[in-house]
Motif scaffolding. Structure first.
Motif, PDB file in Angstrom:
ATOM      1  N   ASN A  17       0.825  -1.208   0.000  1.00 34.01           N
ATOM      2  CA  ASN A  17       0.000   0.000   0.000  1.00 34.01           C
ATOM      3  C   ASN A  17       0.857   1.255   0.000  1.00 34.01           C
ATOM      4  O   ASN A  17       0.631   2.175  -0.800  1.00 34.01           O
ATOM      5  CB  ASN A  17      -0.927  -0.035   1.216  1.00 34.01           C
ATOM      6  CG  ASN A  17      -1.823   1.193   1.280  1.00 34.01           C
ATOM      7  OD1 ASN A  17      -1.454   2.208   1.854  1.00 34.01           O
ATOM      8  ND2 ASN A  17      -3.003   1.098   0.666  1.00 34.01           N
ATOM      9  N   MET A  18       1.837   1.309   0.879  1.00 33.56           N
ATOM     10  CA  MET A  18       2.663   2.509   0.996  1.00 33.56           C
ATOM     11  C   MET A  18       3.579   2.682  -0.196  1.00 33.56           C
ATOM     12  O   MET A  18       3.834   3.793  -0.667  1.00 33.56           O
ATOM     13  CB  MET A  18       3.482   2.460   2.292  1.00 33.56           C
ATOM     14  CG  MET A  18       2.632   2.498   3.555  1.00 33.56           C
ATOM     15  SD  MET A  18       3.624   2.619   5.078  1.00 33.56           S
ATOM     16  CE  MET A  18       4.280   4.290   4.937  1.00 33.56           C
ATOM     17  N   TRP A  19       4.083   1.555  -0.715  1.00 35.42           N
ATOM     18  CA  TRP A  19       4.948   1.633  -1.902  1.00 35.42           C
ATOM     19  C   TRP A  19       4.169   2.163  -3.094  1.00 35.42           C
ATOM     20  O   TRP A  19       4.677   2.971  -3.877  1.00 35.42           O
ATOM     21  CB  TRP A  19       5.528   0.265  -2.203  1.00 35.42           C
ATOM     22  CG  TRP A  19       6.574   0.253  -3.281  1.00 35.42           C
ATOM     23  CD1 TRP A  19       6.400  -0.084  -4.594  1.00 35.42           C
ATOM     24  CD2 TRP A  19       7.944   0.615  -3.133  1.00 35.42           C
ATOM     25  NE1 TRP A  19       7.570   0.040  -5.277  1.00 35.42           N
ATOM     26  CE2 TRP A  19       8.551   0.464  -4.404  1.00 35.42           C
ATOM     27  CE3 TRP A  19       8.720   1.043  -2.073  1.00 35.42           C
ATOM     28  CZ2 TRP A  19       9.896   0.742  -4.623  1.00 35.42           C
ATOM     29  CZ3 TRP A  19      10.060   1.311  -2.292  1.00 35.42           C
ATOM     30  CH2 TRP A  19      10.640   1.158  -3.557  1.00 35.42           C
ATOM     31  N   ARG A  21       1.803   4.187  -2.967  1.00 29.42           N
ATOM     32  CA  ARG A  21       1.522   5.615  -2.783  1.00 29.42           C
ATOM     33  C   ARG A  21       2.794   6.464  -2.834  1.00 29.42           C
ATOM     34  O   ARG A  21       2.773   7.645  -2.544  1.00 29.42           O
ATOM     35  CB  ARG A  21       0.821   5.833  -1.447  1.00 29.42           C
ATOM     36  CG  ARG A  21      -0.606   5.280  -1.443  1.00 29.42           C
ATOM     37  CD  ARG A  21      -1.403   5.689  -0.215  1.00 29.42           C
ATOM     38  NE  ARG A  21      -0.983   4.983   0.992  1.00 29.42           N
ATOM     39  CZ  ARG A  21      -0.409   5.553   2.047  1.00 29.42           C
ATOM     40  NH1 ARG A  21      -0.170   6.853   2.034  1.00 29.42           N
ATOM     41  NH2 ARG A  21      -0.075   4.852   3.093  1.00 29.42           N
ATOM     42  N   LYS A  23       5.724   6.063  -1.103  1.00 26.42           N
ATOM     43  CA  LYS A  23       6.490   6.254   0.121  1.00 26.42           C
ATOM     44  C   LYS A  23       7.878   5.635  -0.024  1.00 26.42           C
ATOM     45  O   LYS A  23       8.072   4.642  -0.732  1.00 26.42           O
ATOM     46  CB  LYS A  23       5.769   5.637   1.314  1.00 26.42           C
ATOM     47  CG  LYS A  23       4.383   6.217   1.579  1.00 26.42           C
ATOM     48  CD  LYS A  23       4.457   7.710   1.925  1.00 26.42           C
ATOM     49  CE  LYS A  23       3.086   8.283   2.231  1.00 26.42           C
ATOM     50  NZ  LYS A  23       3.153   9.727   2.557  1.00 26.42           N
ATOM     51  N   GLU A  27      10.390   5.628   5.215  1.00 31.55           N
ATOM     52  CA  GLU A  27       9.050   5.921   5.741  1.00 31.55           C
ATOM     53  C   GLU A  27       8.297   4.631   6.044  1.00 31.55           C
ATOM     54  O   GLU A  27       7.629   4.503   7.082  1.00 31.55           O
ATOM     55  CB  GLU A  27       8.275   6.777   4.735  1.00 31.55           C
ATOM     56  CG  GLU A  27       8.797   8.185   4.582  1.00 31.55           C
ATOM     57  CD  GLU A  27       8.094   8.952   3.470  1.00 31.55           C
ATOM     58  OE1 GLU A  27       7.601  10.050   3.745  1.00 31.55           O
ATOM     59  OE2 GLU A  27       8.040   8.433   2.337  1.00 31.55           O
ATOM     60  N   ILE A  28       8.393   3.669   5.143  1.00 29.04           N
ATOM     61  CA  ILE A  28       7.716   2.389   5.361  1.00 29.04           C
ATOM     62  C   ILE A  28       8.299   1.680   6.576  1.00 29.04           C
ATOM     63  O   ILE A  28       7.568   1.128   7.406  1.00 29.04           O
ATOM     64  CB  ILE A  28       7.832   1.499   4.105  1.00 29.04           C
ATOM     65  CG1 ILE A  28       7.160   2.175   2.904  1.00 29.04           C
ATOM     66  CG2 ILE A  28       7.211   0.127   4.361  1.00 29.04           C
ATOM     67  CD1 ILE A  28       7.382   1.454   1.591  1.00 29.04           C
ATOM     68  N   THR A  31       7.038   2.993   9.811  1.00 29.23           N
ATOM     69  CA  THR A  31       5.632   2.632  10.035  1.00 29.23           C
ATOM     70  C   THR A  31       5.479   1.204  10.538  1.00 29.23           C
ATOM     71  O   THR A  31       4.703   0.926  11.461  1.00 29.23           O
ATOM     72  CB  THR A  31       4.825   2.814   8.736  1.00 29.23           C
ATOM     73  OG1 THR A  31       4.915   4.182   8.310  1.00 29.23           O
ATOM     74  CG2 THR A  31       3.360   2.437   8.942  1.00 29.23           C
TER      75      THR A  31
END
Length: 358
Positions: A17-19, A21, A23, A27-28, A31
């Protein structure tokens, strides 16, 4: 919070999900509670060209330029399952040539670290003939059929049957016991010149007696500080001062005068008559403090290695002659040493002998 370095299926969904978006790995990582390098490796080994370009660009800011590719949690999880299957085939169980080389090294009484270094040098171009020392230790301590412990008796010089913690209690303070009368200020270890301590110049030796079973026999052990070269001397008669000094003279007689500059000994009575009987011309004798074996660290290490050949409290040194001791010394002197950049003591001493040749 995930256990350090462990990426679970749920965390892979967060990464996807973060990749997606945009990130960064850092940052990942913050989290999901792992190091950013763990995220980088996860994306690196689990990306698919099906989800991205064939030639990802590298070196762009933020880490994303390395992987202009897609990341899918379910696909990454499917790739991970085969890698995590246990038990995995052991390297020394499947690679028979490598196993044979390791066994040969253990039978030659090399340590696992020495074997690993020697294999890297001998098979520099063959990755299949490399193994870490930790893998060798695991194979030795593995209590299963086909382990190296079964193949090689006394595979480790310590003779331990199980691994033990590497933590050690702090050493007790040095005992303040009065020195022996023959240890004057001129021959105390504090008077030893700086060239001995820095090991830059060869020819400075440390010595001791290795005592046999029931304290009824002994041998002389000499270790050169710069090269770690070892010489052993038999004491077939007794370990009186004249006998010990005569054997040391014989051993030093094998080498040029430039290679016996000094000898550091403990305060045992066997060297009490060094001045009366004369050791070797221009060879200064120094004595350690009482109960301070670390002041002869090179020799103490050598004696520890020798206990693999001559078990403490069990070996009678009257059963081995000078020829036998020379064979043991030769084997020690061809062991590669980490402190010598994995050269052997024999190689290092030979370099000095060549330099002395006119």
């Amino acid at each position: 919070m995930a256990r350090a370095g462990v990426i679970t299926a749920d965390l892979r969904r967060v990464i996807e999900n973060m990749w997606g978006r945009g990130k960064s790995c850092a940052e990942i990582a913050r989290t999901i509670g792992v190091h950013r390098s763990s995220v980088g490796r996860e994306v690196d080994r689990n990306h698919s060209h099906r989800h991205g370009v064939k030639n990802p660009r590298r070196g762009e800011a933020g880490g994303r330029g390395r992987y202009q590719v897609g990341y899918r949690a379910d696909w990454a999880q499917d790739k991970t399952r085969p890698r995590r299957r246990r038990p995995k085939p052991r390297k020394l169980a499947t690679n028979l040539p490598l196993r044979a080389a390791v066994v040969a090294g253990l039978r030659d009484r090399l340590s696992p670290q020495q074997i690993a270094a020697q294999l890297r040098e001998q098979f520099a171009g063959d990755a299949g003939m490399r193994v870490s020392h930790e893998t060798i230790y695991q194979a030795i301590y593995l209590q299963a059929r086909g382990s190296l412990r079964e193949l090689v008796n006394d595979a480790l010089r310590t003779g331990q049957r199980a691994r033990r913690s590497q933590s050690r209690a702090a050493l007790a303070a040095r005992s303040a016991i009065r020195g022996k009368p023959w240890v004057t200020e001129q021959v105390h270890i504090s008077a030893r010149p700086a060239e001995v301590a820095d090991r830059a110049i060869p020819g400075h030796w440390e010595g001791d007696l290795l005592i046999g079973a029931y304290k009824r026999s002994a041998i002389i052990t000499l270790a050169e500080r710069s090269t770690r070269f070892v010489m052993l001397g038999a004491l077939p008669t007794d370990r009186s001062s004249p006998e010990v000094i005569a054997v040391i003279r014989t051993l030093f007689g094998r080498l040029p005068a430039q290679l016996h500059r000094s000898l550091t000994w403990d305060q045992g009575v066997e060297l009490a008559g060094y001045a009366q009987f004369g050791l070797v011309e221009d060879c200064q004798v120094y004595f350690c403090d009482p109960h301070s074996p670390w002041q002869r660290g090179t020799n103490e290490n050598t004696n520890g290695l020798l206990r693999q050949y001559f078990p403490k409290g069990k070996f009678d040194f009257t059963t081995i002659d000078q020829t036998g001791l020379d064979a043991v010394a030769a084997q020690l002197n061809r062991r590669p040493r980490q402190t010598l950049n994995w050269h052997t003591p024999a190689q290092k001493l030979n370099q000095h002998l060549v330099a002395l040749t006119p």
